[in-house]
Design a protein around this motif. Structure first.
Motif, PDB file in Angstrom:
ATOM      1  N   GLY A 329       0.822  -1.198   0.000  1.00  0.00           N
ATOM      2  CA  GLY A 329       0.000   0.000   0.000  1.00  0.00           C
ATOM      3  C   GLY A 329       0.856   1.247   0.000  1.00  0.00           C
ATOM      4  O   GLY A 329       1.865   1.319   0.705  1.00  0.00           O
ATOM      5  N   ILE A 330       0.470   2.235  -0.812  1.00  0.00           N
ATOM      6  CA  ILE A 330       1.155   3.535  -0.845  1.00  0.00           C
ATOM      7  C   ILE A 330       0.095   4.624  -0.814  1.00  0.00           C
ATOM      8  O   ILE A 330      -0.849   4.601  -1.609  1.00  0.00           O
ATOM      9  CB  ILE A 330       2.035   3.687  -2.100  1.00  0.00           C
ATOM     10  CG1 ILE A 330       3.104   2.601  -2.142  1.00  0.00           C
ATOM     11  CG2 ILE A 330       2.692   5.072  -2.122  1.00  0.00           C
ATOM     12  CD1 ILE A 330       3.934   2.604  -3.417  1.00  0.00           C
ATOM     13  N   ALA A 331       0.230   5.555   0.115  1.00  0.00           N
ATOM     14  CA  ALA A 331      -0.713   6.670   0.243  1.00  0.00           C
ATOM     15  C   ALA A 331       0.073   7.964   0.387  1.00  0.00           C
ATOM     16  O   ALA A 331       1.054   8.024   1.139  1.00  0.00           O
ATOM     17  CB  ALA A 331      -1.628   6.475   1.449  1.00  0.00           C
ATOM     18  N   ALA A 332      -0.353   8.987  -0.340  1.00  0.00           N
ATOM     19  CA  ALA A 332       0.316  10.291  -0.280  1.00  0.00           C
ATOM     20  C   ALA A 332      -0.728  11.384  -0.391  1.00  0.00           C
ATOM     21  O   ALA A 332      -1.682  11.262  -1.172  1.00  0.00           O
ATOM     22  CB  ALA A 332       1.349  10.430  -1.396  1.00  0.00           C
ATOM     23  N   GLU A 347      -5.664  13.323  -1.529  1.00  0.00           N
ATOM     24  CA  GLU A 347      -4.836  12.128  -1.361  1.00  0.00           C
ATOM     25  C   GLU A 347      -5.004  11.175  -2.530  1.00  0.00           C
ATOM     26  O   GLU A 347      -6.098  11.015  -3.077  1.00  0.00           O
ATOM     27  CB  GLU A 347      -5.217  11.419  -0.056  1.00  0.00           C
ATOM     28  CG  GLU A 347      -4.449  10.118   0.187  1.00  0.00           C
ATOM     29  CD  GLU A 347      -4.599   9.595   1.594  1.00  0.00           C
ATOM     30  OE1 GLU A 347      -4.291  10.357   2.528  1.00  0.00           O
ATOM     31  OE2 GLU A 347      -5.021   8.435   1.776  1.00  0.00           O
ATOM     32  N   VAL A 348      -3.902  10.508  -2.893  1.00  0.00           N
ATOM     33  CA  VAL A 348      -3.891   9.450  -3.897  1.00  0.00           C
ATOM     34  C   VAL A 348      -3.390   8.177  -3.218  1.00  0.00           C
ATOM     35  O   VAL A 348      -2.403   8.209  -2.459  1.00  0.00           O
ATOM     36  CB  VAL A 348      -2.991   9.806  -5.093  1.00  0.00           C
ATOM     37  CG1 VAL A 348      -2.933   8.640  -6.074  1.00  0.00           C
ATOM     38  CG2 VAL A 348      -3.499  11.060  -5.781  1.00  0.00           C
ATOM     39  N   ASP A 349      -4.080   7.029  -3.498  1.00  0.00           N
ATOM     40  CA  ASP A 349      -3.741   5.766  -2.861  1.00  0.00           C
ATOM     41  C   ASP A 349      -3.565   4.671  -3.904  1.00  0.00           C
ATOM     42  O   ASP A 349      -4.271   4.641  -4.922  1.00  0.00           O
ATOM     43  CB  ASP A 349      -4.844   5.339  -1.889  1.00  0.00           C
ATOM     44  CG  ASP A 349      -5.085   6.364  -0.804  1.00  0.00           C
ATOM     45  OD1 ASP A 349      -4.101   6.782  -0.174  1.00  0.00           O
ATOM     46  OD2 ASP A 349      -6.245   6.763  -0.604  1.00  0.00           O
ATOM     47  N   TYR A 350      -2.650   3.761  -3.596  1.00  0.00           N
ATOM     48  CA  TYR A 350      -2.414   2.595  -4.449  1.00  0.00           C
ATOM     49  C   TYR A 350      -2.356   1.352  -3.574  1.00  0.00           C
ATOM     50  O   TYR A 350      -1.707   1.345  -2.519  1.00  0.00           O
ATOM     51  CB  TYR A 350      -1.096   2.736  -5.220  1.00  0.00           C
ATOM     52  CG  TYR A 350      -0.637   1.457  -5.884  1.00  0.00           C
ATOM     53  CD1 TYR A 350      -1.242   1.000  -7.055  1.00  0.00           C
ATOM     54  CD2 TYR A 350       0.390   0.691  -5.323  1.00  0.00           C
ATOM     55  CE1 TYR A 350      -0.820  -0.184  -7.657  1.00  0.00           C
ATOM     56  CE2 TYR A 350       0.812  -0.487  -5.918  1.00  0.00           C
ATOM     57  CZ  TYR A 350       0.198  -0.921  -7.082  1.00  0.00           C
ATOM     58  OH  TYR A 350       0.603  -2.093  -7.676  1.00  0.00           O
ATOM     59  N   ASP A 371      -4.524  -4.719  -8.661  1.00  0.00           N
ATOM     60  CA  ASP A 371      -3.906  -3.402  -8.492  1.00  0.00           C
ATOM     61  C   ASP A 371      -5.000  -2.344  -8.547  1.00  0.00           C
ATOM     62  O   ASP A 371      -5.731  -2.254  -9.545  1.00  0.00           O
ATOM     63  CB  ASP A 371      -2.873  -3.148  -9.588  1.00  0.00           C
ATOM     64  CG  ASP A 371      -1.684  -4.076  -9.474  1.00  0.00           C
ATOM     65  OD1 ASP A 371      -0.825  -3.808  -8.612  1.00  0.00           O
ATOM     66  OD2 ASP A 371      -1.634  -5.070 -10.230  1.00  0.00           O
ATOM     67  N   SER A 372      -5.109  -1.560  -7.492  1.00  0.00           N
ATOM     68  CA  SER A 372      -6.177  -0.579  -7.382  1.00  0.00           C
ATOM     69  C   SER A 372      -5.596   0.804  -7.105  1.00  0.00           C
ATOM     70  O   SER A 372      -4.627   0.951  -6.348  1.00  0.00           O
ATOM     71  CB  SER A 372      -7.136  -0.950  -6.250  1.00  0.00           C
ATOM     72  OG  SER A 372      -7.696  -2.229  -6.460  1.00  0.00           O
ATOM     73  N   VAL A 373      -6.199   1.812  -7.736  1.00  0.00           N
ATOM     74  CA  VAL A 373      -5.785   3.203  -7.560  1.00  0.00           C
ATOM     75  C   VAL A 373      -7.017   4.041  -7.294  1.00  0.00           C
ATOM     76  O   VAL A 373      -8.066   3.846  -7.925  1.00  0.00           O
ATOM     77  CB  VAL A 373      -5.036   3.739  -8.801  1.00  0.00           C
ATOM     78  CG1 VAL A 373      -4.654   5.199  -8.594  1.00  0.00           C
ATOM     79  CG2 VAL A 373      -3.801   2.897  -9.085  1.00  0.00           C
TER      80      VAL A 373
END
Length: 383
Positions: A329-332, A347-350, A371-373
């Motif tokens: 998981g990556i969140a920014a 915010e953008v999340d992957y 894979d979800s965005v």
């Protein structure tokens, strides 16, 4: 008697009568200004004395509006069906929330007596998804949740809280979706004892009930959490360990926080848990599933990230997380204070669903794709 004498005599008589009445008059004191709210600064800003008591009260909270878009797996978008032909399609995920908080404090012979409550009221769509043949999504009043309701006297705390496994060591960064790889369950009733040495060292022991189908204790034996922390100006180092009484398994986390500069703060957190008895048949998860504390996939997981403050109004927040099952998981986000008390966050999340991403275990990853965005736009007025 002439006219002049008559007038002088009348004036003298009136003067005498007036003087006698003035001597007998009652003087009414002017009312003093009433102090309806008395400020209490013992426990910080915002407190005031409840009239007629020695208890200090603070009322606060926030009003929030979230707009989510994208895939379901990153918890940002939602799935629904076309009302005319029933076809599966994506839609916004929206939620409006009113969060009400209260704090009280009072000094007693046994220490400070505190309470804290937090109640949330939500309206939005449910973001439920159980496969391409049965998407569900509709907006409604989603009810009231009691997130906190505890009493604390000195170091002893009882009531509704979040597990010390998460709250004591610290949450996983300042991103909105910080549980893309989960790091523990939250809601529980507790009996806790906090110790603060006053030199940066603190500790906690917590007896917990858990919550949910898997997490609530199934006997008189509680879950047990213990933790220690050392905090200084440079940051903090902390560790917690938890015993899940349902499955007789153990999980732990260690965390390091570093204030690198005035603008940059960083953290890294690692978790490890045993899973011999974590079958979680209710969730159709194979051996090595999750209990109340070890929520991540496999035995180990890691979370890291930080916050960079560009100025007093703008900050950038980042979090990355990964577990043994290769869930990533990556969140920014960027948070901007438009005016004091009003913040907008974009915010953008992957999310990459690892070991079971291809097998359709949506209850584990909440993902409809490997894979979800997605993204969230949040408006929040705090008070």
């Amino acid at each position: 008697m002439n006219i002049k004498g008559l007038l002088l005599g009348s004036a003298a008589a009136l003067t005498a009568v007036s003087g006698a009445r003035a001597a007998d008059a009652v003087t009414v004191a002017e009312p003093e200004p009433a102090e309806y709210v008395k400020i209490c600064d013992v426990y910080g800003s915002g407190y005031f004395y409840i009239p007629g008591t020695e208890t200090c009260l603070r009322i606060g909270g926030y009003v929030r509006y979230d707009i989510g878009v994208g895939d379901v797996g990153s918890f940002d978008g939602a799935r629904t069906h076309d009302v005319q032909d029933g076809s599966d399609q994506g839609t916004w995920r929206k939620n409006a929330r009113f969060d009400l908080r209260t704090w009280t404090g009072q000094e007693t012979e046994l220490g400070t007596l505190k309470t804290y409550t937090e109640t949330k009221f939500n309206f939005g769509n449910r973001n439920a998804y159980s496969g391409p043949d049965s998407p569900q999504n509709y907006a409604f009043n989603r009810g009231i949740t009691l997130n906190f309701a505890w009493i604390q006297l000195g170091g002893l705390r009882v009531g509704k809280d979040e597990s010390a496994f998460d709250a004591f060591i610290g949450y996983a960064g300042n991103v909105i979706n910080d549980t893309l790889v989960p790091y523990g369950d939250f809601d529980t009733n507790v009996v806790q004892y906090y110790f603060d040495a006053g030199n940066g060292f603190s500790a906690v022991v917590s007896l917990e009930e858990g919550s949910g189908v898997v997490g609530t204790i199934d006997s008189y034996v509680p879950h047990v959490v213990g933790g220690v922390k050392y905090t200084q100006g440079w940051g903090a180092i902390a560790g917690v360990i938890a015993y899940d009484s349902n499955y007789e398994e153990v999980a732990g986390k260690v965390r390091l926080d570093v204030n690198a500069t005035n603008e940059l703060s960083l953290f890294i957190m690692a978790g490890y848990g045993t899973d011999d008895n974590l079958t979680d048949g209710t969730y159709a998860i194979p051996a090595g599933g999750r209990g109340f504390y070890k929520q991540w996939g496999g035995n180990w997981a890691v979370w890291g990230g930080g916050t960079y403050k560009f100025n007093e109004k703008t900050s950038f927040n980042l979090q990355a997380s990964y577990d043994e099952w290769k869930n990533l998981g990556i969140a920014a986000n960027v948070a901007y204070d438009i005016v004091p008390g009003l913040t907008i966050t974009a915010e953008v999340d992957y999310l990459h669903a690892g070991k079971f991403g291809d097998a359709g275990f949506s209850n584990w990853t909440n993902a409809d794709k490997k894979d979800s965005v997605g993204g969230v736009l949040r408006f929040q007025r705090s008070f």
